[in-house]
Motif scaffolding. Structure first.
Motif, PDB file in Angstrom:
ATOM      1  N   MET A   1      49.505  83.485  20.137  1.00 55.43           N
ATOM      2  CA  MET A   1      49.887  83.457  21.541  1.00 55.43           C
ATOM      3  C   MET A   1      51.108  82.560  21.703  1.00 55.43           C
ATOM      4  SD  MET A   1      47.407  82.689  24.809  1.00 55.43           S
ATOM      5  CE  MET A   1      46.519  84.227  24.819  1.00 55.43           C
ATOM      6  N   HIS A   2      52.040  82.961  22.512  1.00 55.57           N
ATOM      7  CA  HIS A   2      53.280  82.240  22.746  1.00 55.57           C
ATOM      8  C   HIS A   2      53.056  81.079  23.713  1.00 55.57           C
ATOM      9  CE1 HIS A   2      57.417  81.619  24.121  1.00 55.57           C
ATOM     10  NE2 HIS A   2      57.760  82.116  22.944  1.00 55.57           N
ATOM     11  N   ILE A   3      53.862  80.024  23.595  1.00 60.15           N
ATOM     12  CA  ILE A   3      53.703  78.830  24.427  1.00 60.15           C
ATOM     13  C   ILE A   3      53.799  79.155  25.915  1.00 60.15           C
ATOM     14  CG2 ILE A   3      56.136  78.118  24.392  1.00 60.15           C
ATOM     15  CD1 ILE A   3      53.198  75.725  24.119  1.00 60.15           C
ATOM     16  N   VAL A   4      54.648  80.114  26.281  1.00 54.08           N
ATOM     17  CA  VAL A   4      54.774  80.495  27.687  1.00 54.08           C
ATOM     18  C   VAL A   4      53.446  81.051  28.197  1.00 54.08           C
ATOM     19  CG1 VAL A   4      55.933  82.051  29.297  1.00 54.08           C
ATOM     20  CG2 VAL A   4      57.249  80.917  27.521  1.00 54.08           C
ATOM     21  N   GLU A   5      52.816  81.909  27.404  1.00 49.88           N
ATOM     22  CA  GLU A   5      51.534  82.491  27.795  1.00 49.88           C
ATOM     23  C   GLU A   5      50.453  81.428  27.883  1.00 49.88           C
ATOM     24  OE1 GLU A   5      50.978  85.375  24.774  1.00 49.88           O
ATOM     25  OE2 GLU A   5      52.492  86.722  25.576  1.00 49.88           O
ATOM     26  N   ILE A   6      50.479  80.498  26.938  1.00 52.62           N
ATOM     27  CA  ILE A   6      49.475  79.437  26.929  1.00 52.62           C
ATOM     28  C   ILE A   6      49.601  78.583  28.187  1.00 52.62           C
ATOM     29  CG2 ILE A   6      48.752  77.313  25.772  1.00 52.62           C
ATOM     30  CD1 ILE A   6      49.510  78.712  23.122  1.00 52.62           C
ATOM     31  N   SER A   7      50.813  78.190  28.550  1.00 52.61           N
ATOM     32  CA  SER A   7      51.012  77.390  29.753  1.00 52.61           C
ATOM     33  C   SER A   7      50.550  78.147  30.985  1.00 52.61           C
ATOM     34  CB  SER A   7      52.488  77.002  29.911  1.00 52.61           C
ATOM     35  OG  SER A   7      52.888  76.158  28.865  1.00 52.61           O
ATOM     36  N   GLY A   8      50.881  79.429  31.046  1.00 49.98           N
ATOM     37  CA  GLY A   8      50.453  80.259  32.171  1.00 49.98           C
ATOM     38  C   GLY A   8      48.943  80.311  32.286  1.00 49.98           C
ATOM     39  N   GLU A   9      48.264  80.425  31.141  1.00 52.65           N
ATOM     40  CA  GLU A   9      46.799  80.463  31.149  1.00 52.65           C
ATOM     41  C   GLU A   9      46.214  79.149  31.643  1.00 52.65           C
ATOM     42  OE1 GLU A   9      44.692  83.039  30.674  1.00 52.65           O
ATOM     43  OE2 GLU A   9      46.550  84.202  30.630  1.00 52.65           O
ATOM     44  N   ARG A  10      46.794  78.020  31.248  1.00 53.69           N
ATOM     45  CA  ARG A  10      46.294  76.714  31.714  1.00 53.69           C
ATOM     46  C   ARG A  10      46.472  76.597  33.223  1.00 53.69           C
ATOM     47  NH1 ARG A  10      44.844  77.206  27.596  1.00 53.69           N
ATOM     48  NH2 ARG A  10      45.389  76.205  25.672  1.00 53.69           N
ATOM     49  N   ILE A  11      47.617  77.057  33.711  1.00 54.83           N
ATOM     50  CA  ILE A  11      47.879  76.958  35.143  1.00 54.83           C
ATOM     51  C   ILE A  11      46.928  77.871  35.911  1.00 54.83           C
ATOM     52  CG2 ILE A  11      49.616  77.324  36.939  1.00 54.83           C
ATOM     53  CD1 ILE A  11      51.652  76.399  34.676  1.00 54.83           C
ATOM     54  N   LYS A  12      46.642  79.048  35.368  1.00 56.85           N
ATOM     55  CA  LYS A  12      45.657  79.934  35.999  1.00 56.85           C
ATOM     56  C   LYS A  12      44.294  79.247  36.057  1.00 56.85           C
ATOM     57  CE  LYS A  12      47.670  84.343  34.613  1.00 56.85           C
ATOM     58  NZ  LYS A  12      47.518  85.504  33.723  1.00 56.85           N
ATOM     59  N   THR A  13      43.919  78.588  34.977  1.00 49.25           N
ATOM     60  CA  THR A  13      42.653  77.850  34.927  1.00 49.25           C
ATOM     61  C   THR A  13      42.626  76.773  36.004  1.00 49.25           C
ATOM     62  OG1 THR A  13      42.404  78.257  32.558  1.00 49.25           O
ATOM     63  CG2 THR A  13      41.199  76.379  33.465  1.00 49.25           C
ATOM     64  N   LEU A  14      43.724  76.058  36.141  1.00 57.52           N
ATOM     65  CA  LEU A  14      43.829  75.009  37.148  1.00 57.52           C
ATOM     66  C   LEU A  14      43.699  75.596  38.557  1.00 57.52           C
ATOM     67  CD1 LEU A  14      44.460  72.044  37.858  1.00 57.52           C
ATOM     68  CD2 LEU A  14      46.882  72.665  37.787  1.00 57.52           C
ATOM     69  N   LEU A  15      44.381  76.714  38.812  1.00 58.13           N
ATOM     70  CA  LEU A  15      44.304  77.355  40.124  1.00 58.13           C
ATOM     71  C   LEU A  15      42.871  77.762  40.455  1.00 58.13           C
ATOM     72  CD1 LEU A  15      47.473  79.645  40.125  1.00 58.13           C
ATOM     73  CD2 LEU A  15      47.123  77.527  41.399  1.00 58.13           C
ATOM     74  N   GLU A  16      42.201  78.372  39.493  1.00 63.55           N
ATOM     75  CA  GLU A  16      40.817  78.800  39.705  1.00 63.55           C
ATOM     76  C   GLU A  16      39.905  77.608  39.980  1.00 63.55           C
ATOM     77  OE1 GLU A  16      39.812  81.142  36.276  1.00 63.55           O
ATOM     78  OE2 GLU A  16      41.253  82.715  36.819  1.00 63.55           O
ATOM     79  N   ALA A  17      40.074  76.542  39.221  1.00 61.80           N
ATOM     80  CA  ALA A  17      39.236  75.353  39.389  1.00 61.80           C
ATOM     81  C   ALA A  17      39.446  74.704  40.755  1.00 61.80           C
ATOM     82  CB  ALA A  17      39.526  74.342  38.283  1.00 61.80           C
ATOM     83  N   ARG A  18      40.666  74.770  41.262  1.00 59.09           N
ATOM     84  CA  ARG A  18      40.985  74.152  42.549  1.00 59.09           C
ATOM     85  C   ARG A  18      40.860  75.118  43.729  1.00 59.09           C
ATOM     86  NH1 ARG A  18      43.597  68.914  41.846  1.00 59.09           N
ATOM     87  NH2 ARG A  18      43.045  68.432  39.705  1.00 59.09           N
ATOM     88  N   GLY A  19      40.610  76.397  43.435  1.00 57.55           N
ATOM     89  CA  GLY A  19      40.497  77.393  44.500  1.00 57.55           C
ATOM     90  C   GLY A  19      41.817  77.655  45.204  1.00 57.55           C
ATOM     91  N   LEU A  20      42.916  77.604  44.437  1.00 54.90           N
ATOM     92  CA  LEU A  20      44.252  77.783  45.002  1.00 54.90           C
ATOM     93  C   LEU A  20      44.836  79.140  44.643  1.00 54.90           C
ATOM     94  CD1 LEU A  20      45.810  74.340  44.018  1.00 54.90           C
ATOM     95  CD2 LEU A  20      45.097  75.041  46.303  1.00 54.90           C
ATOM     96  N   SER A  21      45.710  79.623  45.489  1.00 51.05           N
ATOM     97  CA  SER A  21      46.461  80.839  45.179  1.00 51.05           C
ATOM     98  C   SER A  21      47.791  80.451  44.540  1.00 51.05           C
ATOM     99  CB  SER A  21      46.732  81.633  46.464  1.00 51.05           C
ATOM    100  OG  SER A  21      47.657  80.929  47.286  1.00 51.05           O
ATOM    101  N   GLN A  22      48.454  81.421  43.947  1.00 55.42           N
ATOM    102  CA  GLN A  22      49.789  81.179  43.378  1.00 55.42           C
ATOM    103  C   GLN A  22      50.731  80.672  44.464  1.00 55.42           C
ATOM    104  OE1 GLN A  22      51.440  84.557  41.295  1.00 55.42           O
ATOM    105  NE2 GLN A  22      49.464  85.078  40.427  1.00 55.42           N
TER     106      GLN A  22
END
Length: 82
Positions: A1-22
């Motif tokens: 997996m590329h670093i860009v994809e990994i960062s995106g996945e972490r940010i998605k995880t953070l959004l879900e945990a905080r109940g935030l939209s993009q």
């Protein structure tokens, strides 16, 4: 997996945990929703400034955002070095 994809996945995880939209994330950081969307989809590499803003606003480490390793939460009172 590329670093860009990994960062995106972490940010998605953070959004879900905080109940935030993009859009809410983008607005909280003063960025365009399109830029955030491109990062989450792996279309663009997150800038160091973006990672720094996410880290400070949501109390997560840059290391965790980029690699998924180390402590997720920043320690209180960390000096701002970047």
């Amino acid at each position: 997996m590329h670093i860009v994809e990994i960062s995106g996945e972490r940010i998605k995880t953070l959004l879900e945990a905080r109940g935030l939209s993009q859009r809410e994330l983008a607005l909280s950081l003063g960025l365009s929703p399109g830029y955030v969307s491109d990062i989450l989809r792996g279309r663009t590499k997150p800038s160091l400034e973006f990672l720094k803003r996410v880290s400070e606003e949501y109390n997560v480490t840059i290391d965790w955002l980029v690699t998924g390793k180390g402590s997720k939460l920043r320690e209180k009172g960390i000096n701002k070095l970047v």
